[in-house]
Design a protein around this motif. Structure first.
Motif, PDB file in Angstrom:
ATOM      1  N   LYS A  88      -0.850   6.734  -5.092  1.00 23.67           N
ATOM      2  CA  LYS A  88      -1.317   6.352  -6.433  1.00 23.67           C
ATOM      3  C   LYS A  88      -2.075   5.032  -6.402  1.00 23.67           C
ATOM      4  O   LYS A  88      -3.118   4.889  -7.039  1.00 23.67           O
ATOM      5  CB  LYS A  88      -0.124   6.263  -7.380  1.00 23.67           C
ATOM      6  N   THR A  89      -1.545   4.033  -5.685  1.00 27.58           N
ATOM      7  CA  THR A  89      -2.183   2.715  -5.611  1.00 27.58           C
ATOM      8  C   THR A  89      -2.281   2.292  -4.146  1.00 27.58           C
ATOM      9  O   THR A  89      -1.427   1.546  -3.649  1.00 27.58           O
ATOM     10  CB  THR A  89      -1.384   1.673  -6.416  1.00 27.58           C
ATOM     11  N   ARG A 110      -2.013  -1.501  -3.346  1.00 32.11           N
ATOM     12  CA  ARG A 110      -0.669  -2.072  -3.410  1.00 32.11           C
ATOM     13  C   ARG A 110       0.139  -1.715  -2.161  1.00 32.11           C
ATOM     14  O   ARG A 110       0.903  -2.542  -1.649  1.00 32.11           O
ATOM     15  CB  ARG A 110       0.044  -1.550  -4.670  1.00 32.11           C
TER      16      ARG A 110
END
Length: 226
Positions: A126-127, A130
């Motif tokens: 998703k990220t 990160r």
């Protein structure tokens, strides 16, 4: 008369009956059809920049990767996420950690990376950015935690940075992020500011020790022949 019917007005004659109403309905249907066709044609075309790749999902499922240029998709069924795959991005951070000989060091580092695999970068995580941050912290602690303070701060910094790069890449591959790490640099390695004066005293004492040894050796080399 047709426009008047669209705005709720009666036709020009005394007869307000069927033909005018029927014509208005046909006009409305025609306008709706034309608008739908224009909307579909407009949304069927998209452009992929030279730096990008297009990740096409058909009804939410991966379908294909599109190359730079003018591309086509099926309206309402296809969605396209564009991923920049050629630009080198950077992430910098600073962290404190323990070395193998139980000293605390503060490491400032810089990571250069790019999203080489557009499909994995867009769909697997998703990220991804990160994940890169967390993985870099883990890789750094692993490398520094196995080294003594002097190695981290002096001659072995380049080697440790390369070890961190390899470990970080392995972590990112395990997560399937599609990220390729191109470079890892240790910008600065130093003791924490709270203990820096004491550390500087230690360095000065070690330098004085070496200077005294060199002076003694010079005196020895001079006096023994005499």
């Amino acid at each position: 008369e047709t426009l008047g019917g669209l705005f709720g007005k009666k036709g020009g004659g005394g007869n307000s009956g069927g033909p005018s109403t029927s014509g208005s309905s046909s006009m409305i249907i025609g306008i709706v059809i034309i608008a739908a066709l224009v909307y579909s044609a407009f949304n069927a075309v998209y452009t992929v920049d030279a730096r990008e790749r297009g990740v096409v999902l058909r009804m939410g499922k991966f379908n294909e990767i599109t190359d730079p240029g003018l591309q086509f998709k099926i309206p309402l069924l296809d969605t396209v996420e564009k991923v920049v795959v050629t630009d080198i991005r950077e992430y910098s951070d600073k962290s404190r950690m323990l070395t193998k000989d139980q000293n605390i060091v503060e490491v400032s580092y810089n990571i250069q990376w790019l999203a080489a695999n557009a499909k994995d970068f867009a769909l697997n995580v998703k990220t991804p950015g990160r994940v890169l941050e967390y993985a870099s912290e883990s890789a750094l602690r692993n490398v520094v935690g196995k080294s003594v303070m002097r190695e981290v701060m002096t001659s072995n910094r380049a080697q440790l940075a390369n070890e961190m790069k390899q470990r970080l890449q392995a972590l990112l591959d395990d997560y399937g992020t599609g990220i390729v790490v191109s470079q890892v640099n240790f910008a600065d390695v130093s003791p924490p500011s709270e203990v820096r004066p004491a550390y500087d005293d230690v360095i000065k004492a070690e330098a004085d020790e070496q200077r005294f040894k060199n002076e003694a050796e010079r005196y020895e080399n001079q006096i023994i022949p005499e």
